[in-house]
Design a protein around this motif. Structure first.
Motif, mmCIF file in Angstrom:
data_model
loop_
_atom_site.group_PDB
_atom_site.id
_atom_site.type_symbol
_atom_site.label_atom_id
_atom_site.label_comp_id
_atom_site.label_asym_id
_atom_site.label_seq_id
_atom_site.Cartn_x
_atom_site.Cartn_y
_atom_site.Cartn_z
ATOM 1 N N GLU A 56 -5.964 -43.758 74.893
ATOM 2 C CA GLU A 56 -7.133 -43.911 74.027
ATOM 3 C C GLU A 56 -7.024 -43.013 72.797
ATOM 4 O OE1 GLU A 56 -11.994 -44.096 74.330
ATOM 5 O OE2 GLU A 56 -10.776 -44.003 76.148
ATOM 6 N N TYR A 57 -7.356 -43.568 71.642
ATOM 7 C CA TYR A 57 -7.352 -42.840 70.370
ATOM 8 C C TYR A 57 -8.717 -42.960 69.727
ATOM 9 C CZ TYR A 57 -2.255 -42.861 70.758
ATOM 10 O OH TYR A 57 -0.965 -42.680 71.189
ATOM 11 N N SER A 58 -9.154 -41.889 69.038
ATOM 12 C CA SER A 58 -10.456 -41.951 68.370
ATOM 13 C C SER A 58 -10.372 -42.798 67.101
ATOM 14 C CB SER A 58 -10.957 -40.541 68.035
ATOM 15 O OG SER A 58 -10.022 -39.877 67.208
ATOM 16 N N ASN A 59 -9.180 -42.831 66.469
ATOM 17 C CA ASN A 59 -8.961 -43.725 65.331
ATOM 18 C C ASN A 59 -7.477 -44.073 65.238
ATOM 19 O OD1 ASN A 59 -7.754 -41.453 64.270
ATOM 20 N ND2 ASN A 59 -9.375 -41.033 62.817
ATOM 21 N N ALA A 60 -7.151 -45.074 64.430
ATOM 22 C CA ALA A 60 -5.771 -45.552 64.331
ATOM 23 C C ALA A 60 -4.858 -44.515 63.689
ATOM 24 C CB ALA A 60 -5.735 -46.851 63.536
ATOM 25 N N GLU A 61 -5.416 -43.643 62.887
ATOM 26 C CA GLU A 61 -4.622 -42.624 62.186
ATOM 27 C C GLU A 61 -3.892 -41.702 63.162
ATOM 28 O OE1 GLU A 61 -5.715 -39.737 58.596
ATOM 29 O OE2 GLU A 61 -6.958 -41.545 58.664
ATOM 30 N N GLU A 62 -4.490 -41.468 64.313
ATOM 31 C CA GLU A 62 -3.862 -40.611 65.323
ATOM 32 C C GLU A 62 -2.540 -41.198 65.797
ATOM 33 O OE1 GLU A 62 -6.097 -38.953 68.689
ATOM 34 O OE2 GLU A 62 -7.904 -39.503 67.567
ATOM 35 N N TYR A 63 -2.491 -42.521 65.971
ATOM 36 C CA TYR A 63 -1.256 -43.159 66.446
ATOM 37 C C TYR A 63 -0.260 -43.340 65.305
ATOM 38 C CZ TYR A 63 2.044 -46.455 68.421
ATOM 39 O OH TYR A 63 3.210 -47.063 68.834
ATOM 40 N N PHE A 64 -0.739 -43.863 64.161
ATOM 41 C CA PHE A 64 0.165 -44.190 63.062
ATOM 42 C C PHE A 64 0.529 -42.982 62.187
ATOM 43 C CE2 PHE A 64 -1.691 -48.406 64.003
ATOM 44 C CZ PHE A 64 -0.513 -49.049 64.301
ATOM 45 N N LYS A 65 -0.116 -41.836 62.417
ATOM 46 C CA LYS A 65 0.212 -40.569 61.762
ATOM 47 C C LYS A 65 0.133 -40.619 60.238
ATOM 48 C CE LYS A 65 3.252 -39.102 65.542
ATOM 49 N NZ LYS A 65 2.545 -39.901 66.474
ATOM 50 N N ASP A 66 -0.643 -41.564 59.708
ATOM 51 C CA ASP A 66 -0.718 -41.735 58.263
ATOM 52 C C ASP A 66 -1.910 -42.645 57.953
ATOM 53 O OD1 ASP A 66 -0.217 -42.130 55.578
ATOM 54 O OD2 ASP A 66 1.494 -43.452 55.880
ATOM 55 N N ALA A 67 -2.731 -42.243 57.007
ATOM 56 C CA ALA A 67 -3.934 -43.015 56.678
ATOM 57 C C ALA A 67 -3.589 -44.400 56.129
ATOM 58 C CB ALA A 67 -4.791 -42.255 55.668
ATOM 59 N N VAL A 68 -2.532 -44.490 55.337
ATOM 60 C CA VAL A 68 -2.159 -45.766 54.718
ATOM 61 C C VAL A 68 -1.759 -46.789 55.781
ATOM 62 C CG1 VAL A 68 -0.530 -46.902 53.148
ATOM 63 C CG2 VAL A 68 -1.460 -44.660 52.573
ATOM 64 N N ARG A 69 -0.878 -46.388 56.709
ATOM 65 C CA ARG A 69 -0.450 -47.314 57.779
ATOM 66 C C ARG A 69 -1.621 -47.674 58.696
ATOM 67 N NH1 ARG A 69 4.819 -44.364 58.016
ATOM 68 N NH2 ARG A 69 3.760 -42.848 59.327
ATOM 69 N N ALA A 70 -2.465 -46.704 58.990
ATOM 70 C CA ALA A 70 -3.617 -46.953 59.869
ATOM 71 C C ALA A 70 -4.575 -47.955 59.215
ATOM 72 C CB ALA A 70 -4.338 -45.654 60.172
ATOM 73 N N ARG A 71 -4.837 -47.769 57.918
ATOM 74 C CA ARG A 71 -5.721 -48.684 57.194
ATOM 75 C C ARG A 71 -5.106 -50.081 57.152
ATOM 76 N NH1 ARG A 71 -5.853 -46.789 51.969
ATOM 77 N NH2 ARG A 71 -6.016 -44.757 52.896
ATOM 78 N N HIS A 72 -3.804 -50.157 56.936
ATOM 79 C CA HIS A 72 -3.084 -51.434 56.890
ATOM 80 C C HIS A 72 -3.205 -52.169 58.235
ATOM 81 C CE1 HIS A 72 -0.045 -54.289 55.544
ATOM 82 N NE2 HIS A 72 0.612 -54.103 56.684
ATOM 83 N N ALA A 73 -3.024 -51.433 59.323
ATOM 84 C CA ALA A 73 -3.067 -52.035 60.658
ATOM 85 C C ALA A 73 -4.465 -52.561 60.996
ATOM 86 C CB ALA A 73 -2.620 -51.024 61.703
ATOM 87 N N MET A 74 -5.494 -51.822 60.612
ATOM 88 C CA MET A 74 -6.868 -52.186 60.992
ATOM 89 C C MET A 74 -7.607 -52.995 59.917
ATOM 90 S SD MET A 74 -7.165 -51.251 63.961
ATOM 91 C CE MET A 74 -6.152 -50.362 65.092
ATOM 92 N N GLU A 75 -6.888 -53.410 58.889
ATOM 93 C CA GLU A 75 -7.485 -54.138 57.769
ATOM 94 C C GLU A 75 -8.243 -55.411 58.168
ATOM 95 O OE1 GLU A 75 -6.222 -55.315 53.210
ATOM 96 O OE2 GLU A 75 -4.658 -54.908 54.673
ATOM 97 N N PRO A 76 -7.722 -56.223 59.112
ATOM 98 C CA PRO A 76 -8.466 -57.438 59.471
ATOM 99 C C PRO A 76 -9.893 -57.146 59.957
ATOM 100 C CG PRO A 76 -6.253 -57.561 60.340
ATOM 101 C CD PRO A 76 -6.418 -56.177 59.784
ATOM 102 N N LEU A 77 -10.084 -56.062 60.704
ATOM 103 C CA LEU A 77 -11.436 -55.705 61.167
ATOM 104 C C LEU A 77 -12.327 -55.325 59.985
ATOM 105 C CD1 LEU A 77 -10.635 -53.586 64.359
ATOM 106 C CD2 LEU A 77 -11.586 -55.880 64.281
ATOM 107 N N ALA A 78 -11.768 -54.576 59.024
ATOM 108 C CA ALA A 78 -12.544 -54.131 57.866
ATOM 109 C C ALA A 78 -12.951 -55.315 56.985
ATOM 110 C CB ALA A 78 -11.742 -53.117 57.053
ATOM 111 N N VAL A 79 -11.999 -56.226 56.742
ATOM 112 C CA VAL A 79 -12.250 -57.377 55.861
ATOM 113 C C VAL A 79 -13.317 -58.304 56.434
ATOM 114 C CG1 VAL A 79 -11.173 -59.513 55.030
ATOM 115 C CG2 VAL A 79 -10.014 -57.340 54.730
ATOM 116 N N THR A 80 -13.346 -58.432 57.768
ATOM 117 C CA THR A 80 -14.301 -59.343 58.408
ATOM 118 C C THR A 80 -15.574 -58.635 58.889
ATOM 119 O OG1 THR A 80 -13.121 -59.040 60.499
ATOM 120 C CG2 THR A 80 -12.500 -60.948 59.164
#
Length: 137
Positions: free
Chosen positions: A38-62
């Motif tokens: 379990e992670y509190s946000n994607a940034e913890e796993y992807f170690k970078d805000a840009v990659r985390a934002r890219h990965a979770m973009e579909p949720l943000a857009v919708t």
């Protein structure tokens, strides 16, 4: 993952480079579990805000952030390829949840599989295209 799959409602598979992500969405409070951790946000796993934002973009857009518990199994490649694979898997799972989201995701290019792969190394060369250094004398 077997225990989770019984209660999971929507599923999508994403691929990018050599990474494969299996994404499961279950209506919930926005919990994020990647590779059974379990992670509190994607940034913890992807170690970078840009990659985390890219990965979770579909949720943000919708506008679905926090409406689903997200379970992700991702393997292969590096973090960048994994982020791309998660993005495609998330988008496909969201379309399975609600077909009305398809035009929005399609317009943003989130339902398109990126076909670019690493070119193979050729014999006689140092890399795929890099020739050995030329020496005149």
């Amino acid at each position: 993952m077997a225990a989770v799959s019984q209660q999971v409602a929507y599923h999508g598979v994403g691929r990018r480079k050599t990474s494969v992500a299996r994404v499961y969405l279950k209506p919930g409070s926005g919990k994020l579990i990647i590779n059974n951790k379990e992670y509190s946000n994607a940034e913890e796993y992807f170690k970078d805000a840009v990659r985390a934002r890219h990965a979770m973009e579909p949720l943000a857009v919708t506008n679905m952030v926090g409406k689903f518990d997200v379970f992700i199994n991702v393997e292969g490649g590096g973090l960048s390829g994994q982020a791309g694979a998660v993005r495609l898997g998330l988008a496909r799972a969201l379309v399975e949840f609600d077909e009305i989201l398809r035009p929005t995701l399609r317009e943003k290019g989130m339902l398109t599989r990126d076909p670019r792969m690493v070119e193979r190394k050729k014999y006689g060369l140092k890399k795929a295209r890099r020739a050995p250094q030329y020496s005149k004398r």
